[in-house]
Design a protein around this motif. Sequence first.
Motif, PDB file in Angstrom:
ATOM      1  N   ARG A  66      18.719  14.287 -69.092  1.00 61.42           N
ATOM      2  CA  ARG A  66      17.729  13.205 -69.213  1.00 61.42           C
ATOM      3  C   ARG A  66      16.611  13.598 -70.175  1.00 61.42           C
ATOM      4  NH1 ARG A  66      17.582  11.041 -62.984  1.00 61.42           N
ATOM      5  NH2 ARG A  66      19.033  12.705 -62.570  1.00 61.42           N
ATOM      6  N   ILE A  69      18.018  13.180 -73.610  1.00 58.06           N
ATOM      7  CA  ILE A  69      18.048  11.757 -73.983  1.00 58.06           C
ATOM      8  C   ILE A  69      16.660  11.306 -74.428  1.00 58.06           C
ATOM      9  CG2 ILE A  69      18.307   9.415 -73.049  1.00 58.06           C
ATOM     10  CD1 ILE A  69      20.630  10.612 -71.311  1.00 58.06           C
ATOM     11  N   THR A  85      24.028  11.147 -73.621  1.00 50.82           N
ATOM     12  CA  THR A  85      24.279  10.028 -72.718  1.00 50.82           C
ATOM     13  C   THR A  85      25.619  10.228 -72.008  1.00 50.82           C
ATOM     14  OG1 THR A  85      22.934   8.504 -74.023  1.00 50.82           O
ATOM     15  CG2 THR A  85      24.616   7.515 -72.604  1.00 50.82           C
ATOM     16  N   ARG A  89      26.148  10.864 -67.954  1.00 47.23           N
ATOM     17  CA  ARG A  89      27.090  10.084 -67.135  1.00 47.23           C
ATOM     18  C   ARG A  89      28.075  11.004 -66.418  1.00 47.23           C
ATOM     19  NH1 ARG A  89      27.306   5.900 -71.623  1.00 47.23           N
ATOM     20  NH2 ARG A  89      25.946   4.263 -70.794  1.00 47.23           N
ATOM     21  N   ASP A  95      23.481   4.265 -65.330  1.00 51.85           N
ATOM     22  CA  ASP A  95      23.000   3.624 -66.555  1.00 51.85           C
ATOM     23  C   ASP A  95      21.519   3.260 -66.504  1.00 51.85           C
ATOM     24  OD1 ASP A  95      25.442   3.885 -67.809  1.00 51.85           O
ATOM     25  OD2 ASP A  95      26.121   1.855 -67.326  1.00 51.85           O
ATOM     26  N   ILE A  98      19.668   6.406 -67.212  1.00 48.51           N
ATOM     27  CA  ILE A  98      19.836   6.749 -68.630  1.00 48.51           C
ATOM     28  C   ILE A  98      18.889   5.904 -69.476  1.00 48.51           C
ATOM     29  CG2 ILE A  98      21.443   6.567 -70.580  1.00 48.51           C
ATOM     30  CD1 ILE A  98      23.631   7.555 -68.566  1.00 48.51           C
ATOM     31  N   GLU A  99      18.790   4.623 -69.170  1.00 48.21           N
ATOM     32  CA  GLU A  99      17.871   3.751 -69.907  1.00 48.21           C
ATOM     33  C   GLU A  99      16.419   4.177 -69.685  1.00 48.21           C
ATOM     34  OE1 GLU A  99      16.321   1.305 -72.492  1.00 48.21           O
ATOM     35  OE2 GLU A  99      18.464   1.705 -72.316  1.00 48.21           O
ATOM     36  N   ARG A 102      15.738   7.131 -71.846  1.00 48.90           N
ATOM     37  CA  ARG A 102      15.505   6.718 -73.238  1.00 48.90           C
ATOM     38  C   ARG A 102      14.058   6.281 -73.448  1.00 48.90           C
ATOM     39  NH1 ARG A 102      20.250   4.577 -76.494  1.00 48.90           N
ATOM     40  NH2 ARG A 102      22.055   5.407 -75.424  1.00 48.90           N
TER      41      ARG A 102
END
Length: 176
Positions: A66, A69, A85, A89, A95, A98-99, A102
Amino acid sequence: MPRLNRLTSDTAVGASRDLLADLEARHGRPGDMVATMANSPAVLGGYLQLSRAMGRAKLDRAISERISIAVQAHQGCGLCLDAHTAAARARGVDDEEIERARRGTSADPAIAAIIALALRIHREPTSITDEQVGALREYGYSDRAIADVVGVVALNVLTGSFNLLAGLTPGSDPDA
């Protein structure tokens, strides 16, 4: 379009040839980044050593991904962002998280705090405060895990900067 040549153990010379030959023998064909880093034995050797060292980091790998990312989203390396990413996963990060990574955060306050530290290390290390480090300790992070964040950020700066300079992007592999 890549800006630097991709080398193999047949086209590289000196220390780069030796490093690539060893990698090819153990893992098969190296990826574009590693093969392109072979243009500089110092960069390739440094990357391999730092990468191996960070494999022994105390920081949880799902958290490390993370952080990667978040750093790569800021730095702009699409190749690294895609790789981290996928790795996140594979470590079970969903997801939504993950977003969030970002965007430089997490739903988990402890993870959000360590991502925030990583982004400060990347963007403005002089702004890191005693309170920020103390808060990480309160979340249960050891000094070793906190120190490991510097290595994660450094590895991401190296790989992302190299890929951007070399023109390596998702789908830029001429042999793919």
